[in-house]
Motif scaffolding. Structure first.
Motif, short mmCIF file in Angstrom:
data_model
loop_
_atom_site.label_atom_id
_atom_site.label_comp_id
_atom_site.label_asym_id
_atom_site.label_seq_id
_atom_site.Cartn_x
_atom_site.Cartn_y
_atom_site.Cartn_z
N UNK A 903 0.83 -1.22 0.00
CA UNK A 903 0.00 0.00 0.00
C UNK A 903 0.86 1.26 0.00
N UNK A 904 1.94 1.22 0.74
CA UNK A 904 2.82 2.39 0.81
C UNK A 904 3.43 2.73 -0.55
N UNK A 905 3.44 1.74 -1.44
CA UNK A 905 4.01 1.98 -2.77
C UNK A 905 2.96 2.51 -3.75
N UNK A 906 1.67 2.51 -3.31
CA UNK A 906 0.59 2.93 -4.21
C UNK A 906 0.27 4.40 -4.03
N UNK A 907 -0.50 4.94 -4.99
CA UNK A 907 -0.94 6.33 -4.85
C UNK A 907 -2.03 6.41 -3.78
N UNK A 908 -2.28 7.63 -3.26
CA UNK A 908 -3.16 7.83 -2.11
C UNK A 908 -4.59 7.37 -2.40
N UNK A 909 -5.10 7.67 -3.60
CA UNK A 909 -6.47 7.29 -3.93
C UNK A 909 -6.66 5.79 -3.92
N UNK A 910 -5.68 5.07 -4.41
CA UNK A 910 -5.79 3.60 -4.46
C UNK A 910 -5.67 3.01 -3.06
N UNK A 911 -4.73 3.54 -2.28
CA UNK A 911 -4.43 2.92 -0.98
C UNK A 911 -5.46 3.25 0.09
N UNK A 912 -6.12 4.43 -0.04
CA UNK A 912 -7.02 4.87 1.04
C UNK A 912 -8.16 3.89 1.26
N UNK A 937 -3.83 7.61 7.45
CA UNK A 937 -3.42 7.51 6.05
C UNK A 937 -4.63 7.29 5.14
N UNK A 938 -5.64 6.62 5.69
CA UNK A 938 -6.84 6.35 4.89
C UNK A 938 -7.91 7.40 5.06
N UNK A 939 -7.57 8.55 5.65
CA UNK A 939 -8.51 9.65 5.87
C UNK A 939 -9.73 9.19 6.67
N UNK A 940 -9.48 8.36 7.65
CA UNK A 940 -10.59 7.84 8.49
C UNK A 940 -10.30 8.15 9.97
N UNK A 941 -10.02 9.44 10.24
CA UNK A 941 -9.68 9.83 11.62
C UNK A 941 -10.82 9.53 12.58
N UNK A 942 -12.06 9.74 12.11
CA UNK A 942 -13.22 9.44 12.97
C UNK A 942 -13.20 7.99 13.44
N UNK A 943 -12.83 7.09 12.55
CA UNK A 943 -12.74 5.66 12.94
C UNK A 943 -11.67 5.46 13.99
N UNK A 944 -10.56 6.20 13.87
CA UNK A 944 -9.49 6.08 14.87
C UNK A 944 -9.98 6.54 16.24
N UNK A 945 -10.74 7.66 16.23
CA UNK A 945 -11.29 8.15 17.50
C UNK A 945 -12.24 7.11 18.10
N UNK A 946 -13.12 6.52 17.25
CA UNK A 946 -14.03 5.47 17.73
C UNK A 946 -13.25 4.28 18.28
N UNK A 947 -12.14 3.95 17.63
CA UNK A 947 -11.32 2.83 18.09
C UNK A 947 -10.80 3.10 19.51
N UNK A 948 -10.26 4.29 19.71
CA UNK A 948 -9.75 4.63 21.03
C UNK A 948 -10.86 4.64 22.06
N UNK A 949 -12.01 5.16 21.64
CA UNK A 949 -13.15 5.24 22.56
C UNK A 949 -13.60 3.85 22.98
N UNK A 950 -13.75 2.94 22.03
CA UNK A 950 -14.18 1.57 22.34
C UNK A 950 -13.15 0.84 23.19
N UNK A 951 -11.88 1.20 23.01
CA UNK A 951 -10.83 0.56 23.79
C UNK A 951 -10.67 1.20 25.16
N UNK A 952 -11.43 2.29 25.41
CA UNK A 952 -11.34 2.95 26.69
C UNK A 952 -10.12 3.83 26.85
#
Length: 1327
Positions: A903-912, A937-952
């Protein structure tokens, strides 16, 4: 050791009639005495004379009185007596086991000099000393004697150690010599040991030392190597004479020495390692002691004297009665005799190592002995007299003993199970287990004889609740482990130890075969199970069915009976076996088929003829069939071929029966022709191997006898041509080629073209082999053969024919190999593609078609994906530059790191699109930092916040949210999320969200709403500590209103409001709780007040009982009175404290007085026995009439005080006359006098004094004069006034004295006037 005289066995004579020797038998049943007239008297163990016999001289020509008997001893089996005589001979008499048996001389040993002493320490071995100084050995088995060692000095004494493995001889020159038959590992020396100062006629070998004494009247104890330990010197005692004989107790802990009229007893003290003398046993007129004999069990000592008397003494250290059923006699520190008082049987319990027996217990239905020493444990079976002593370290008496097995004792201590076989001095085995229940341990010790097995000792026990271990106790190794899926609650081995039966908690009965390690579930809902004693028959109950397995080798064969109760036991005897069933209140017996049980017994005994005869009487049933099978197997193993033939015939296995019939004919013929066992003949052995399908063994047997033809014939008959040809080749048989042709022809006839082709290939005919392979439809084999031979590859037609067959059979890879071999790459590549042989295809394309490599790599990857080999497909997609497919393959194969790399070798649109998928994986692994990076990297910051929230991990979530969101949006987000968490019941998570956005009040409200007060308080304490106490108080009130009093108490107390807690419990009638709180939280007297209120609420007897229980009755009465609860105080005092009633009345009266209720107070004062207090009350209130009344009626002594008080009032009003009258009524003239003096009314004072206290008049007059003198003129006037009063009163002399005291220089007329008065008083005319 204490000696107590029991009886006289043989009365003494008037003169010398020496008892020459005595002996006890080894079994304690017989006692022999030899008298001076050379007659042996035999007594039983109770001291009754039962038999006698006369000894005989070596040669009758010298007469019957030509010798003396110097030594006598019983044999170890107690059936013989050896007699040593001074006429140079030893006779051995067989006396038999019963009284009255004929006495026969069975051995005699002629010597070269007189026999002086004799011992019989071991079977067949008699040791004796001679007058010439030799110590010799006589063997009763060979009837020969030999010299052990020789000295030059007369043998005066001979003794053995406790075990009988060593001897000591004492000689006339003082020498003591030691000799061992077996030193038992002690390492002690042999030969001359000690040179005693005098001949050691008294010689004893104790456990720890040697005791010797003689005519010097000294007793010396020597150590194991001859060094002197102790000396007891009696040479200066005029009462003591020489020591003539000595004997050691059987345990070697005590020694008795005999002299004149005295027995000296010495006891070994192990703790101090010294001998200690007990009180001597002195018997007047006993005279010299000539012989001593100690019973083998240590309980009796017999003493023979010079006058022919034999006295018997009881020997013991102590004696006790155990449970009124057994008598325990401690005859030595290491020896105890246990006697059953009801049956009279005796068992001798002895420590073989000499340790002191500390305690003896009789357990296990009063059958088994258990005793401890400091280092060992003694066990025994009273019924069989089997005793054991094992090494055992003390464990504080925590051992548990189980005696369910008659052969072995099970000891459980600290998680370890130890098995001890009765009669064996070594532990049978020891294992670790926590499950000490007789139903969870099974031990089998030689319970049934088995063929070829002498010892069979096995143990089954639980390692844990689901695992059974089976141990061979002889070898000490594990022979089986059973792992079960459910808890085991019962187990038992069969008597031979080959089968294990166990039941789990689901009531499933299982059978485990130890030899084959196979487990079979044989019954469900099993409530009872038991092996039939003496057999391998199993009985079990399943609900209303009684199940019997007559042949446990076939567990599927079960006989079932319908019953209407529960099985309670098994009874076997009298030729029948019965299962006892309790049906209601009646016990019903169900009889089992004893014949079927008998079959099992015959099999176990190896009696197959008997088993066959029994089976022939039965009809063929499934059970009978199973027994025939078992018998056939066992008969073959035992080579009882006729029985095996009969078994197979009965089973209908005609082929085997016919084969065995032919084999038996061969064996019988050989047996007739050559004798011996026909089963050992090689043809018979080979046929038996064939019967077992062990053809290699049969071949080996034939070839050992050079019977090549027979071996080949066997294989031909079985159509095993390969083995037949191999034998022919190995032996160079001339018919080898013929065999091969016959084999080929047979293969063709049976259409085995493949095998025929292999045969042709092995013979080098490739074309014929290929033709046969193709005919058999095996083109792959044909291709393999072509590829290995160049000459065949040159045949184009043949190759085309083979490739066509391969393609038709879809064997594309093999066809491609063939095309590549003939240099046709195009067709080879096509075949490789069709056959999915991409590796070969890529290798070929790189050489011949480079352009096709990329397409092939992608196709290879697609093929691997179809085969679910995603991991392998990744690299091929990368090689084919198909990034999307490579990423999806990596994700599908869970190769996350490889996916990130791609994925790191791909362009942003493909990898996101794919980053969040990888991030979810790392989030599941709790690698949140990596997941956060991927979400970002995948422009999913909201999901990261939810992840931290669910993990406490609220801090990380908040930190991330603050980076990419406005604070107010973060707050809204968190509060919304918290509310969702709250709905889901995740209050802690919601709290953390609220706190993260600085809204703790919302969390507090949430907890209050859901009545989670502990969490609410925690947050208030953390964020609003100033409101904590008020919150506790508020919660306490709410909880009290809801009736949750315990919780309310907690909050009240936290708010430091213990009084509110008490009032809450009082209002609810929970006085005990109120009292508890007041006692623990209130002051020193708070609980007393609560107890008082509690009692007041109860009233009557209940209140008294409560206050008595709390020890507060008197305090409660005082409290009630002090708090004006007089009715309750009167009630308590009336019921329990009558002596407190007056005190309550008194307090009540004082209360009424304070209230102004004087009349009622008067009554209470009187009831309290305090009328004076009532008087004082009225006096205080100046109610003199009432005071006078009460005083006169109830306290006459107070009347005066009332009058005095009234007088004081009059004085205050200056009514001196009234006051005087009152004081005089009160008989207190002194007070009146004082009052007049204080008022300056001296004339009244003098008057009162004269009338009522004349004794004080003169002193008063003098006082008055002093006062008058001090006052000057006023004083002179006072004198004049006083004189007038005296004159009027007729006290002329006093009046004269007063007139004469008037001397006023300033008023001469007054003085003159006074003198005139004096003259007038005396009657002198004026002038």
């Amino acid at each position: 050791m204490h000696l107590k005289h029991l009886r006289t066995l043989l009365s003494p004579q008037d003169g010398a009639a020496k008892v020459t020797c005595m002996a006890w038998s080894q079994n304690n049943a017989k006692f022999a005495v030899c008298t001076v007239d050379r007659v042996v008297l035999l007594y039983d163990e109770h001291g009754e004379r039962r038999d006698k016999f006369s000894t005989k001289p070596a040669d009758m020509k010298y007469g019957r009185k030509s010798y003396m008997v110097k030594g006598m001893a019983f044999s170890p089996d107690s059936t013989k007596i050896a007699i040593g005589q001074t006429d140079n001979i030893i006779y051995v008499y067989k006396i038999g086991e019963d009284w009255g048996d004929k006495k026969v001389i069975c051995n005699k040993f002629i010597q070269t000099s007189a026999v002086t002493c004799l011992q019989w320490p071991a079977e067949y071995i008699i040791v004796f000393g001679l007058a010439e100084g030799k110590v010799r050995l006589a063997n009763t088995k060979t009837n020969k004697s030999s010299t052990i060692y020789g000295t030059e000095s007369y043998v005066v004494s001979l003794t053995t150690n406790c075990s009988g493995k060593g001897i000591l001889s004492g000689h006339a020159d003082g020498t003591i010599v030691r000799y061992f038959f077996d030193d038992e590992g002690s390492g002690e020396s042999q030969g001359k040991l000690v040179n005693h100062p005098c001949p050691p006629y008294a010689l004893a070998w104790a456990t720890n030392s040697i005791v010797a004494a003689g005519c010097d009247r000294k007793i010396v104890a020597y150590g194991k190597e001859g060094h002197m330990l102790q000396t007891f010197d009696y040479s200066r005692d005029p009462q003591e004479r020489e020591f003539t004989t000595a004997v050691s107790s059987p345990g070697g802990q005590s020694v008795v020495l005999g002299s004149y009229d005295r027995l000296r007893v010495f006891n070994w003290i192990p703790r101090r390692s010294i001998w200690e003398e007990a009180k001597p046993k002195e018997i007047t007129n006993l005279y010299t002691i000539t012989a001593l004999a100690w019973k083998r069990d240590g309980s009796r000592l017999c003493v023979g004297t010079l006058c022919g008397g034999v006295e018997q003494f009881d020997c013991c250290l102590r004696r006790s009665i155990y449970k009124n059923k057994f008598e325990l006699t401690y005859v030595g520190p290491s020896q105890v005799i246990v006697k059953n008082l009801s049956s009279g049987t005796r068992v001798v319990l002895k420590s073989h190592y000499g340790y002191e027996v500390e305690e003896v217990k009789i357990l296990g239905k009063e059958r088994y002995l258990v005793a401890h020493t400091s280092e060992t444990l003694l066990l025994g079976d009273l019924n069989t007299n089997r005793l054991s002593e094992i090494a055992w370290q003390g464990s504080g008496g925590n051992e548990k003993y189980f005696f369910e097995n008659e052969n072995v004792c099970m000891i459980f201590n600290a998680g370890e199970l130890t098995l001890v076989e009765y009669g064996n001095n070594d532990t049978l085995g020891s294992v670790r287990t926590e499950f000490m229940n007789p139903h969870l341990i099974s031990v089998r010790i030689n319970e049934r004889c088995q063929r070829g097995t002498e010892d069979n000792k096995k143990l089954a026990y639980l390692i844990d609740i689901k695992t059974i271990a089976i141990v061979d106790l002889i070898g000490g190794y594990n022979i089986g482990t059973v792992s079960h899926e459910s808890r085991v609650d019962w187990l038992e081995l069969n008597e031979t130890g080959h089968k294990l039966l166990f039941r789990d908690r689901k009531l499933r009965l299982h059978l485990y075969d130890i030899e084959s390690c196979s487990k079979t579930m044989i019954l469900n809902f099993c409530s009872y199970m038991q092996w039939v004693p003496g057999s391998d028959v199993l009985v079990a109950q399943n609900r209303n069915s009684l199940c019997v397995w007559y042949n446990i080798e076939a567990p599927e064969r079960v006989t079932m009976f319908t019953i209407r109760g529960d099985v309670i036991g098994l009874e076997r005897g009298g030729g029948k076996t019965e299962v006892m069933v309790m049906e209601g209140v009646t016990t019903v017996a169900y009889t089992l088929d004893e014949g079927l049980i008998e079959f099992g017994t015959a099999i176990d005994d190896g009696n197959y003829i008997r088993a066959t005869a029994f089976l022939e009487t039965l009809e063929m049933t499934p059970e009978t069939e199973a027994m025939w099978k078992t018998l056939s197997k066992l008969a073959l193993e035992a080579r009882q071929l006729h029985i095996a033939e009969r078994c197979f015939s009965a089973l209908g296995q005609v082929a085997k029966a016919r084969f065995l019939h032919e084999t038996n004919e061969i064996a019988d013929q050989v047996s007739r022709e050559y004798g011996g066992e026909g089963t050992d003949f090689y043809q018979v052995r080979a046929r038996l191997a064939m019967l077992e399908k062990n053809y290699k063994l049969a071949e080996m047997i034939f070839l050992e006898q050079n019977a090549v033809e027979e071996a080949m014939g066997m294989y031909q008959e079985l159509h095993r041509w390969d083995e037949c040809i191999a034998v022919a080749e190995a032996k160079g048989h001339p018919a080898l080629e013929k065999l091969r042709r016959s084999y080929y022809q047979w293969l063709m006839d049976t259409q085995q073209e493949e095998r025929a082709g292999e045969l042709q290939e092995s013979q080098g005919d490739g074309l014929a082999a290929i033709s046969l392979y193709l005919k058999a439809g095996l083109p792959a084999k044909a291709a393999r053969l072509v590829l290995t031979r160049e000459e065949l590859l040159a045949n184009t037609e043949l190759v085309e024919h083979i490739t066509a067959a391969l393609i038709k059979g879809e064997l594309y890879e093999r066809a491609g190999d063939l095309f590549e071999k003939i240099h046709n790459p195009q067709k080879a590549l096509e075949c490789y593609r069709k056959g999915n042989a991409f590796m070969k295809a890529v290798e070929l394309a790189r050489l011949a078609f480079p352009v096709e490599v990329v397409k092939l790599e992608e196709a290879w990857g697609d093929h691997l994906v179809q085969q679910k080999q995603l991991d392998a497909a990744i690299n091929h997609y990368i090689e084919a530059r198909c990034s999307i497919k490579a990423i999806e393959a990596a994700l599908g194969a869970r190769q996350w790191k490889k996916a990130i790399y791609i994925l790191d070798l791909q362009d942003r649109n493909t990898a996101s699109k794919y980053y969040p998928l990888v991030a979810q994986h790392y989030a599941s692994l709790q690698e949140y930092e990596i997941a956060e990076e991927l979400y970002t990297k995948g422009d999913r910051t909201k999901d990261a916040i939810d992840m931290y929230t669910q993990a406490g991990r609220w801090e990380q979530a908040h930190k991330l949210a603050m980076k990419c969101m406005r604070p107010e949006d973060v707050s809204v987000l968190y509060i919304t999320q918290a509310q969702e968490m709250e709905k889901q019941g995740k209050y802690r998570e919601a709290e953390r969200l609220y706190v993260t956005v600085q809204e703790p009040d919302l969390a507090i409200t949430m907890y209050k709403k859901h009545k989670l007060y502990d969490d609410m308080i925690r947050l208030v304490g953390k964020h609003h500590p100033d409101l904590l106490s008020d919150t506790h108080l508020h919660l306490g009130k709410e909880l009290e209103a809801e009736g949750r009093l315990q919780e309310a108490e907690y909050h009240y107390l936290e708010a430091q409001e213990w009084k509110a807690t008490v009032n809450m419990y009082r209002a609810s009638g929970l006085w005990e709780e109120a009292y508890r709180v007041a006692r623990t939280q209130g002051g020193a007297n708070a609980h007393k007040h609560v107890a008082y209120l509690w009692a007041k609420s109860l009233g009557g007897e209940a209140a008294v009982r409560l206050l008595n229980k709390l020890g507060l009755l008197e305090a409660a009465v005082d409290h009630a009175a002090d708090n004006c609860s007089f009715e309750f105080a009167f009630e308590l005092s009336r019921l329990a404290l009558k002596h407190k009633t007056p005190e309550v009345h008194l307090k009540y009266a004082m209360f009424l007085e304070d209230e102004g209720k004087f009349e009622e107070a008067e009554a209470e004062f009187i009831r309290a026995g305090k009328p004076k207090e009532a008087v004082l009350m009225f006096v205080h209130n100046q109610d003199w009439e009432a005071a006078q009344r009460v005083a006169e009626a109830h306290d006459p002594d107070s009347v005066a005080e009332v009058l005095v008080g009234q007088a004081r009032g009059a004085l205050e009003e200056k009514d001196f006359q009234k006051a005087e009258g009152l004081l005089l009524r009160a008989q207190r003239p002194g007070l009146a006098l004082n009052y007049y003096k204080e008022a300056g009314l001296w004339s009244d004072a003098l008057r009162i004094c004269k009338d009522y206290v004349p004794s004080q008049l003169e002193a008063l007059q003098e006082e008055y004069e002093r006062e008058a003198t001090k006052k000057g003129a006023r004083g002179v006037e006072g004198f004049v006034e006083q004189a007038r009063h005296w004159e009027q009163a007729g006290e002329y002399s006093r009046a004269v004295d007063c007139y004469l005291k008037v001397r006023d220089s300033g008023n001469s007329g007054l003085a003159e006037k006074c003198w005139m008065k004096v003259a007038g008083i005396y009657g002198v005319p004026a002038g």
